[in-house]
Design a protein around this motif. Structure first.
Motif, PDB file in Angstrom:
ATOM      1  N   PRO A  36       0.831  -1.209   0.000  1.00 35.54           N
ATOM      2  CA  PRO A  36       0.000   0.000   0.000  1.00 35.54           C
ATOM      3  C   PRO A  36       0.868   1.263   0.000  1.00 35.54           C
ATOM      4  CG  PRO A  36      -0.791  -1.558   1.642  1.00 35.54           C
ATOM      5  CD  PRO A  36       0.537  -2.073   1.139  1.00 35.54           C
ATOM      6  N   VAL A  37       0.444   2.265  -0.726  1.00 33.08           N
ATOM      7  CA  VAL A  37       1.179   3.525  -0.810  1.00 33.08           C
ATOM      8  C   VAL A  37       1.459   4.091   0.576  1.00 33.08           C
ATOM      9  CG1 VAL A  37       1.031   5.922  -1.600  1.00 33.08           C
ATOM     10  CG2 VAL A  37       0.378   4.068  -3.127  1.00 33.08           C
ATOM     11  N   LYS A  38       0.495   3.957   1.471  1.00 31.88           N
ATOM     12  CA  LYS A  38       0.667   4.516   2.820  1.00 31.88           C
ATOM     13  C   LYS A  38       1.832   3.877   3.568  1.00 31.88           C
ATOM     14  CE  LYS A  38      -2.839   1.559   4.926  1.00 31.88           C
ATOM     15  NZ  LYS A  38      -2.227   0.882   6.034  1.00 31.88           N
ATOM     16  N   ASP A  39       2.300   2.712   3.148  1.00 31.58           N
ATOM     17  CA  ASP A  39       3.408   2.029   3.808  1.00 31.58           C
ATOM     18  C   ASP A  39       4.777   2.343   3.198  1.00 31.58           C
ATOM     19  OD1 ASP A  39       1.649   0.807   5.526  1.00 31.58           O
ATOM     20  OD2 ASP A  39       1.619  -1.097   4.439  1.00 31.58           O
ATOM     21  N   LEU A  40       4.804   2.980   2.045  1.00 33.19           N
ATOM     22  CA  LEU A  40       6.070   3.161   1.334  1.00 33.19           C
ATOM     23  C   LEU A  40       7.084   4.004   2.099  1.00 33.19           C
ATOM     24  CD1 LEU A  40       4.924   3.545  -2.356  1.00 33.19           C
ATOM     25  CD2 LEU A  40       6.055   1.592  -1.286  1.00 33.19           C
ATOM     26  N   LYS A  41       6.661   5.071   2.717  1.00 30.71           N
ATOM     27  CA  LYS A  41       7.607   5.924   3.446  1.00 30.71           C
ATOM     28  C   LYS A  41       8.238   5.163   4.605  1.00 30.71           C
ATOM     29  CE  LYS A  41       8.614  10.357   5.487  1.00 30.71           C
ATOM     30  NZ  LYS A  41       9.915   9.909   5.812  1.00 30.71           N
TER      31      LYS A  41
END
Length: 129
Positions: A8-13
């Motif tokens: 998920p994009v929210k996990d990338l950072k």
């Protein structure tokens, strides 16, 4: 081998920061395993109780020609697109699909039941307007 992951994009950072912070300690593929397993206090705080889900079929094709496994010239090939993720030689067990545990679903880990199962994220019916 580069890990082929969809996240998920929210996990990338958080994942990117974790890899950057710990690359001097371990290579990225091992850090990724540590991260998704929640093996360190830092990773556990980020991952919480979430579990890694493995799709039955490989969705990504390995297109590189340079490999960190070059010292093993007779190694098996990487799985191609839509090949089984059940016995990929280069992946740890937690990264492989378990066909024995999950014969009626496309994701593992799955419920212990051997009865056909529809995951919660699959709509019960599809309506077309």
């Amino acid at each position: 081998q580069a890990k082929k992951i969809i996240t998920p994009v929210k996990d990338l950072k958080n994942l990117s920061d974790y890899l950057r912070e710990h690359t001097s300690r371990l290579p990225p593929d091992l850090l990724w395993q540590e991260y998704v397993a929640g093996s360190t206090a830092q990773a556990k705080k980020i991952i919480g109780d979430r579990k890694l889900l493995v799709y039955k079929w490989n969705l990504l094709d390995h297109i590189g020609t340079v490999s960190s496994f070059a010292v093993r010239p007779n190694r098996p090939k990487w799985p191609g697109c839509y090949e089984s993720m059940a016995s990929v030689w280069s992946l740890q067990r937690m990264e492989q699909f378990n066909p024995h545990q999950c014969p009626h679903t496309d994701l593992s880990p799955c419920p212990a039941s051997t009865a056909p199962h529809t995951p919660d994220w699959v709509p019960k019916e599809i309506k077309f307007n």
